[in-house]
Design a protein around this motif. Structure first.
Motif, PDB file in Angstrom:
ATOM      1  N   PRO A 182       1.207  -3.873 -15.202  1.00  0.00           N
ATOM      2  CA  PRO A 182       2.096  -2.458 -15.154  1.00  0.00           C
ATOM      3  C   PRO A 182       1.515  -1.750 -13.962  1.00  0.00           C
ATOM      4  CG  PRO A 182       0.960  -3.168 -17.891  1.00  0.00           C
ATOM      5  CD  PRO A 182       0.354  -4.041 -16.863  1.00  0.00           C
ATOM      6  N   TRP A 183       2.822  -1.523 -13.306  1.00  0.00           N
ATOM      7  CA  TRP A 183       1.915  -0.412 -11.741  1.00  0.00           C
ATOM      8  C   TRP A 183       3.208   0.814 -11.997  1.00  0.00           C
ATOM      9  CZ3 TRP A 183      -2.124  -1.040 -10.304  1.00  0.00           C
ATOM     10  CH2 TRP A 183      -2.788  -0.361  -8.611  1.00  0.00           C
TER      11      TRP A 183
ATOM     12  N   LEU B 108       9.293   3.368 -16.970  1.00  0.00           N
ATOM     13  CA  LEU B 108       8.295   3.144 -16.545  1.00  0.00           C
ATOM     14  C   LEU B 108       7.279   4.350 -16.638  1.00  0.00           C
ATOM     15  CD1 LEU B 108      11.497   3.694 -14.163  1.00  0.00           C
ATOM     16  CD2 LEU B 108       9.837   1.404 -14.363  1.00  0.00           C
ATOM     17  N   GLN B 109       6.514   4.647 -15.346  1.00  0.00           N
ATOM     18  CA  GLN B 109       5.692   5.571 -15.626  1.00  0.00           C
ATOM     19  C   GLN B 109       5.956   6.842 -15.859  1.00  0.00           C
ATOM     20  OE1 GLN B 109       2.349   4.704 -15.755  1.00  0.00           O
ATOM     21  NE2 GLN B 109       2.264   2.159 -15.849  1.00  0.00           N
ATOM     22  N   SER B 110       5.398   8.013 -16.245  1.00  0.00           N
ATOM     23  CA  SER B 110       5.713   9.517 -16.163  1.00  0.00           C
ATOM     24  C   SER B 110       4.748   9.944 -15.062  1.00  0.00           C
ATOM     25  CB  SER B 110       6.475  10.193 -16.711  1.00  0.00           C
ATOM     26  OG  SER B 110       6.451   9.706 -18.352  1.00  0.00           O
ATOM     27  N   GLY B 111       5.266  11.474 -14.420  1.00  0.00           N
ATOM     28  CA  GLY B 111       4.656  11.641 -13.314  1.00  0.00           C
ATOM     29  C   GLY B 111       4.487  11.285 -12.310  1.00  0.00           C
TER      30      GLY B 111
ATOM     31  N   PHE C  80       0.539  -0.864  -0.064  1.00  0.00           N
ATOM     32  CA  PHE C  80      -0.090  -0.139  -0.309  1.00  0.00           C
ATOM     33  C   PHE C  80       0.900   1.112  -0.059  1.00  0.00           C
ATOM     34  CE2 PHE C  80      -3.083  -3.330   2.030  1.00  0.00           C
ATOM     35  CZ  PHE C  80      -4.313  -2.573   0.907  1.00  0.00           C
ATOM     36  N   ILE C  81       1.992   1.232   0.596  1.00  0.00           N
ATOM     37  CA  ILE C  81       2.691   2.365   1.272  1.00  0.00           C
ATOM     38  C   ILE C  81       4.280   2.121  -0.298  1.00  0.00           C
ATOM     39  CG2 ILE C  81       4.084   3.571   2.517  1.00  0.00           C
ATOM     40  CD1 ILE C  81       2.597   2.792   4.576  1.00  0.00           C
ATOM     41  N   TYR C  82       4.729   1.220  -0.094  1.00  0.00           N
ATOM     42  CA  TYR C  82       5.879   1.007  -1.143  1.00  0.00           C
ATOM     43  C   TYR C  82       5.430   0.300  -2.508  1.00  0.00           C
ATOM     44  CZ  TYR C  82       9.462   3.186   2.001  1.00  0.00           C
ATOM     45  OH  TYR C  82      10.035   4.143   3.146  1.00  0.00           O
ATOM     46  N   GLU C  83       5.690   0.275  -3.385  1.00  0.00           N
ATOM     47  CA  GLU C  83       4.951   0.083  -5.213  1.00  0.00           C
ATOM     48  C   GLU C  83       5.790  -0.778  -5.733  1.00  0.00           C
ATOM     49  OE1 GLU C  83       1.129   2.525  -5.939  1.00  0.00           O
ATOM     50  OE2 GLU C  83       3.225   3.408  -6.990  1.00  0.00           O
ATOM     51  N   PRO C  84       5.435  -2.260  -6.200  1.00  0.00           N
ATOM     52  CA  PRO C  84       6.901  -2.727  -7.373  1.00  0.00           C
ATOM     53  C   PRO C  84       6.138  -1.993  -8.118  1.00  0.00           C
ATOM     54  CG  PRO C  84       4.464  -4.232  -7.182  1.00  0.00           C
ATOM     55  CD  PRO C  84       4.173  -2.797  -6.439  1.00  0.00           C
ATOM     56  N   LEU C  85       6.839  -2.845  -9.395  1.00  0.00           N
ATOM     57  CA  LEU C  85       7.401  -2.287 -10.552  1.00  0.00           C
ATOM     58  C   LEU C  85       5.708  -2.568 -11.055  1.00  0.00           C
ATOM     59  CD1 LEU C  85      11.188  -2.965 -11.120  1.00  0.00           C
ATOM     60  CD2 LEU C  85       9.583  -1.065 -11.687  1.00  0.00           C
TER      61      LEU C  85
END
Length: 559
Positions: free
Chosen positions: A100-101, A119-122, A82-87
Motif C-alpha cells: 500500500p502506498w 487513501l492515506q491522510s496527511g 521517486f518523485i511521483y508516486e503510485p497508489l
C-alpha cells in the motif's frame, strides 16, 4: 532483457507496464512505517550515487513521456517513482506482497467491476499543497482523455472521489486481473497540471510530487534528488541520491567497480571476478523476473512463417544463449518462467521442455519447401532466409546473447543480421512494427501467468504495421481468433478452475503457434555497495527488487 521505455534495468528495453500479481484488499504495512529514529528528527546523512543509462539527458520530468530524465532513475514511463508516486507499489520479487502506498487499502465489488481505494491522510505535495482524492481523479481522467499518456492501458468507465480520502473506479467488465496496471500510474497534482494546456508536450522541469525525494540540481550529465523533509511516511535516512548518466552497461559497470557509483541496475559480465571480488561491500543480485528470447515481427517474412520459427526453436542451444550472460535457459514450452509457474502449466505440458534437435530443425525447413543453396543458407521463392534483430547498442548483455544466436542460426542455414539502435529509439521502432525481430522486449516481469500472455500475445491488442501500439503489448502483431476469444472470456471467469481452463487453452495456442521464441530467463539486475548504506534487499531478505527504487531507498540506513 526487457524493461521499459525507460530502462528498469540497463540491458532491458521493456515497455512501462508492470504486469504483476493480482492483489486483494491492501492490508500490508508500509515499508518504513513505525518509529523513524533519527530520520524523523532531521538526522540521517550521506548521498548515494546511482549509475543509470541515458543517451541524451534533458530536464524533462513529465512521468508520462518517453526518454525523459525520470528514466535515469529506473522509473518506467507511465509509472510512479521517486518523485511521483503510485497508489500501490507492485512487488515483482516477493510475489503477492504488494505494498500500500498512496492508497492504504482497496477492495473489489460488483463482480470485480468496481474498485474502491482508501487513501492515506496527511499527504502533501512538495509545494506544501494538500494531496487528496481529487488529484487521483484528475490524473486518471487526464489519462483517459489522452490515450498517448495511458501507457499502462487502464480502461475504466468512470472514476470518482466520494470523499477526500476515497477513490472509486468503475469498469465495463470484471477487471481485477488488471489491478497492477490500474494502480501503478504516477499521480500528479490537479492544482498544477490542470493549468497545463497540452500534457503530451509538458516538460515539467520543476516537478512537484508527493514522493520521498525532490529535484535539487540538474546538469547534462547528472541530477540530484534530495529527500523530502515533509514526506508523509518517515523520511529517508539517506539525504540525497545523485543519478549519473552513463552511455552503456560497460561504463556503468566501470563506475560501480571503481567506487564512483554506489547503486545501479545493470548487467555485469563475470560479476564474481569484475565486481564482487573487488570489495567485501559489493553486492550483485538478479532475482528471476521473466522470460526473454527472439521476438519476431509476425507480419514480415521469413519469421511470419511458423516453419522458420519452429526451426529456430529446434535448432538453438538455449543453454549457450543464456550462458552468454549467466542466465538460465528457458525450459517449459509454454514460455512461462519455471519453476515459479509450475502450478499454472496445463496438464498437457507438465514436464514438456524445449529440446535442441538440429536434425529436426533442418527437416522442418525442407518439409516446408525450403532448400539450402551454395551460400550455406536456406532459400525459398528466390529469397534467402534472412532477417535482422534490433536492439540498443548500449545493452551489452543483449549483444552478447545475439552474437551466440548469430552463430547458432548460421549452423542451421539461417542468416541473422545485427541492427543496433539507441535506447531512445528502440521503443518507437518496435511499437510501430518497424523491425524484423528484437530481444529484450516486450516481456516484462509477470507474477501471474495471465499477465505474461496478455502482455505479449493478446490478439485484441493488435495494431497494424505503422500504427504505434500505445501500451507496447503484442508488438509481434499476433492474430488468432481463438486466442482473442479466450482473452475476452478470462475476465468473466468466476473460479480459479475456470481461469485455469482458459489459461490452458491460451498455453496450447502458444505452443502450437510459437508467436515468439523463448530462450532464457532474465533477472532484475541490482548492484550496490554497502560502504555508505545498508538495508538493500538480498536473496536472504527478498523484500523488493534490488533495482534502484523508492521502496528500497526508504529502507536504507547510512553507515
Amino acid at each position: 532483457m526487457t524493461t521499459s521505455q525507460s530502462p528498469i534495468a540497463s540491458g532491458m528495453t521493456r515497455r512501462g507496464l508492470l504486469a504483476g500479481a493480482l492483489a486483494g484488499a491492501g492490508t500490508l504495512a508500509l515499508y518504513g512505517c513505525g518509529p523513524s529514529g533519527g530520520a524523523a528528527s532531521g538526522g540521517g546523512s550521506g548521498t548515494l550515487t546511482v549509475a543509470g543509462q541515458s543517451d541524451n539527458l534533458t530536464k524533462v520530468f513529465n512521468p508520462f513521456l518517453a526518454n525523459t530524465a525520470q528514466g535515469l532513475t529506473y522509473t518506467s514511463q507511465g509509472s510512479g517513482g521517486f518523485i511521483y508516486e503510485p497508489l500501490v507499489q507492485i512487488n515483482t520479487v516477493n510475489i503477492g506482497h504488494d505494498i500500500p502506498w498512496l492508497a492504504k487499502a482497496w477492495r473489489w465489488s460488483d463482480g470485480n467491476k468496481t474498485l474502491t481505494l482508501d487513501l492515506q491522510s496527511g499527504v502533501k505535495w512538495t509545494d506544501g499543497q494538500p494531496f487528496s482524492a481529487d488529484d487521483v481523479v484528475f490524473t486518471y481522467t487526464m489519462l483517459k482523455k489522452n490515450a498517448g499518456l495511458n501507457l499502462l492501458g487502464v480502461e475504466f468507465t468512470g472514476v470518482t472521489a466520494p470523499t477526500p480520502t476515497q477513490v472509486v473506479f468503475s469498469f465495463p467488465q470484471p477487471s481485477e486481473q488488471f489491478f497492477t496496471n490500474i494502480v501503478s500510474a504516477p499521480i500528479v497534482s490537479q492544482h498544477i497540471w490542470s493549468k497545463v494546456k497540452d500534457p503530451t508536450k509538458y516538460t515539467d522541469d520543476d516537478p512537484i510530487g508527493t514522493g520521498p525525494f525532490k529535484l535539487s540540481q540538474f546538469s547534462a550529465q547528472s541530477f540530484l534528488l534530495v529527500r523530502n523533509e515533509e514526506y508523509w511516511q518517515p523520511m529517508a535516512q539517506i539525504k540525497a541520491l545523485r543519478f549519473v548518466a552513463y552511455k552503456d552497461n560497460e561504463s556503468m559497470t566501470n563506475a560501480l567497480v571503481q567506487g564512483q557509483a554506489d547503486w545501479g541496475g545493470t548487467y555485469i559480465a563475470n560479476a564474481d571476478k569484475t565486481y564482487l571480488s573487488r570489495s567485501k561491500n559489493n553486492n550483485y543480485w538478479a532475482p528471476l523476473a521473466g522470460t526473454d528470447g527472439l521476438i519476431p515481427n509476425l507480419e514480415r517474412w521469413p519469421l511470419s512463417d511458423i516453419a522458420v520459427r519452429r526451426a529456430i526453436s529446434l535448432g538453438v542451444n538455449r543453454k549457450q544463449v543464456g550462458a552468454a550472460t549467466d542466465s538460465p535457459p528457458a525450459t517449459s514450452v509454454t514460455g512461462l518462467p519455471m519453476p515459479a509457474y509450475t502450478s499454472s502449466i496445463a496438464p498437457a505440458y507438465q514436464g514438456a521442455d524445449f529440446e535442441q534437435d538440429v536434425t529436426k530443425a533442418h527437416q522442418t525447413l525442407t518439409d516446408a519447401g525450403y532448400t539450402k543453396a551454395g551460400d550455406g543458407y536456406y532459400h525459398k521463392g528466390g529469397k534467402r532466409v534472412e532477417f535482422s534483430i534490433s536492439f540498443p547498442s548500449a545493452y551489452t548483455d543483449i549483444a552478447s546473447r545475439v552474437q551466440v544466436l548469430v552463430s547458432q542460426l548460421k549452423d542451421i542455414g539461417i542468416k541473422l543480421n545485427i541492427d543496433t539502435t539507441t535506447v531512445n529509439d528502440i521503443n518507437g521502432i518496435t511499437a510501430k512494427g518497424d523491425f524484423d525481430s528484437t530481444m529484450g522486449y516486450p516481456v516484462n516481469s509477470a507474477p501471474r501467468a495471465f499477465s505474461y500472455y496478455n502482455d505479449t500475445i493478446n490478439p485484441n491488442l493488435y495494431y497494424p504495421i505503422g500504427k504505434a501500439t500505445p501500451t507496447f503489448q503484442n508488438i509481434e502483431r499476433f492474430q488468432n481468433a481463438e486466442a482473442a476469444q479466450l482473452f475476452k472470456e478470462y475476465p468473466n471467469a468466476t473460479t480459479d478452475a475456470q481461469r485455469q481452463q482458459i489459461l490452458d487453452g491460451i498455453e496450447k495456442i502458444f505452443v502450437d503457434n510459437l508467436p515468439w521464441i523463448p530462450m532464457f530467463y532474465w533477472g532484475s539486475y541490482g548492484n550496490w555497495s554497502t560502504a555508505k548504506a545498508t538495508g538493500f534487499p538480498t536473496p536472504q531478505n527478498p523484500y523488493f527488487s534490488p533495482v534502484p527504487n523508492p521502496v528500497v531507498a526508504l529502507r536504507l540506513k547510512p553507515v
